[in-house]
Scaffold this motif. Sequence first.
Motif, short mmCIF file in Angstrom:
data_model
loop_
_atom_site.label_atom_id
_atom_site.label_comp_id
_atom_site.label_asym_id
_atom_site.label_seq_id
_atom_site.Cartn_x
_atom_site.Cartn_y
_atom_site.Cartn_z
N LEU A 116 51.75 -7.11 -22.67
CA LEU A 116 51.10 -5.95 -23.26
C LEU A 116 52.11 -5.12 -24.04
O LEU A 116 53.21 -4.85 -23.56
N PHE A 150 50.66 -11.97 -18.64
CA PHE A 150 49.89 -11.19 -19.60
C PHE A 150 50.85 -10.16 -20.21
O PHE A 150 51.37 -9.31 -19.50
N PRO A 178 45.91 -1.37 -19.98
CA PRO A 178 45.58 -0.10 -19.32
C PRO A 178 45.08 0.93 -20.31
O PRO A 178 45.42 0.91 -21.50
N PHE A 205 54.25 1.52 -13.28
CA PHE A 205 52.95 1.24 -12.69
C PHE A 205 53.15 0.62 -11.31
O PHE A 205 53.86 -0.36 -11.16
N GLY A 206 52.47 1.19 -10.31
CA GLY A 206 52.46 0.58 -8.98
C GLY A 206 51.35 -0.45 -8.89
O GLY A 206 50.96 -1.05 -9.89
N TYR A 239 45.82 6.20 -15.17
CA TYR A 239 45.42 5.15 -16.08
C TYR A 239 44.49 4.21 -15.31
O TYR A 239 44.50 4.18 -14.08
N PHE A 281 47.68 1.18 -25.16
CA PHE A 281 47.98 -0.23 -24.99
C PHE A 281 47.19 -1.11 -25.94
O PHE A 281 46.05 -0.81 -26.29
N GLY A 282 47.82 -2.21 -26.33
CA GLY A 282 47.14 -3.21 -27.13
C GLY A 282 46.30 -4.12 -26.26
O GLY A 282 46.26 -3.98 -25.04
N PRO A 283 45.63 -5.10 -26.89
CA PRO A 283 44.73 -5.99 -26.15
C PRO A 283 45.45 -7.04 -25.33
O PRO A 283 44.84 -7.67 -24.47
N GLN A 295 50.37 6.81 -23.15
CA GLN A 295 50.64 5.56 -23.86
C GLN A 295 49.33 4.85 -24.16
O GLN A 295 48.40 4.89 -23.36
N ARG A 335 47.92 -13.44 -23.52
CA ARG A 335 48.02 -14.19 -22.27
C ARG A 335 48.81 -15.47 -22.54
O ARG A 335 48.35 -16.33 -23.29
N TYR A 390 55.34 -4.69 -21.88
CA TYR A 390 55.13 -4.88 -20.45
C TYR A 390 54.71 -6.32 -20.20
O TYR A 390 54.16 -6.98 -21.06
N GLN A 408 52.59 -8.60 -17.07
CA GLN A 408 51.83 -8.58 -15.83
C GLN A 408 51.64 -10.02 -15.40
O GLN A 408 50.89 -10.78 -16.02
N GLU A 416 64.83 -3.22 -19.63
CA GLU A 416 64.65 -2.68 -18.29
C GLU A 416 65.05 -3.66 -17.19
O GLU A 416 65.47 -3.24 -16.12
N TYR A 474 56.67 -0.14 -26.46
CA TYR A 474 56.95 -0.70 -25.13
C TYR A 474 56.38 -2.11 -25.02
O TYR A 474 55.31 -2.40 -25.54
N GLY A 505 51.39 -6.18 -10.57
CA GLY A 505 51.35 -4.97 -11.38
C GLY A 505 52.08 -5.14 -12.70
O GLY A 505 52.66 -6.18 -12.98
N LEU A 506 52.04 -4.11 -13.52
CA LEU A 506 52.71 -4.15 -14.81
C LEU A 506 54.20 -3.86 -14.65
O LEU A 506 54.58 -2.93 -13.96
N LEU A 529 57.62 -3.04 -16.86
CA LEU A 529 58.17 -2.69 -18.16
C LEU A 529 59.35 -3.60 -18.46
O LEU A 529 60.27 -3.73 -17.66
N TYR A 556 61.76 -1.11 -24.13
CA TYR A 556 61.18 -0.02 -24.90
C TYR A 556 62.10 0.31 -26.05
O TYR A 556 63.29 -0.02 -26.04
#
Lengths: 111, 114
Positions: free
Chosen positions: B90, B88, A44, A101-102, A36, B105-107, B103, B110, B36, B38, B59, B34, B43-44, B46, B49
């Motif tokens: 998502l 952020f 992503p 995701f890393g 991704y 993703f949406g926009p 997967q 924020r 997420y 950020q 999670e 899902y 990183g993202l 989760l 879900y």
Amino acid sequence: DAKTTQPPSMDCAEGRAANLPCNHSTISGNEYVYWYRQIHSQGPQYIIHGLKNNETNEMASLIITEDRKSSTLILPHATLRDTAVYYCIVRGTGGGNKLTFGTGTQLKVEL
Amino acid sequence: SQTIHQWPATLVQPVGSPLSLECTVEGTSNPNLYWYRQAAGRGLQLLFYSVGIGQISSEVPQNLSASRPQDRQFILSSKKLLLSDSGFYLCAWRALAGMYNEQFFGPGTRLTVL
């Protein structure tokens, strides 16, 4: 899920091929390799995935080594719009099909 | 074709206020959904879900909750926001019938908590 290792950053000249490596030495037989990318301030975007054969689509090519312990994402002619964070993810199916995701590789494409 | 919507795009909320973020998917049925988050420079992660209406898996322990009142609607909520909830957010969907983990993703939203 198998852990992946990617370089934190890479640079590429516009028009040249960008080769992004990923190590996944603990990958198991039923796990796929997914790529991704995330352009700044966007969600992503799925690029490509593979199991053991090399794959190509309109965005990129994925080369997976014969032992499946590493792979390379190839953007054949990188443009400025390819500047993004690229994530390599290894995952099987089931269990909600979650993705982990890393930190990915920050690819910077420059003139 | 399938599309995914999130709103609002940006949100500034005071600490202690409630939160409701909405995600809807069009053009598909019975998707996996899902949420997420950020955080800045990270990183993202989760958060939740869902594999069906009313089915939510969390999670990580946190100040947030999720609900899926309809097949293609996924809501992220909080009763009292914390500063650490900034980030952020998502939403993503995956075709239930799909074999792979592709997967979409949406926009994103924020969120800034002050």
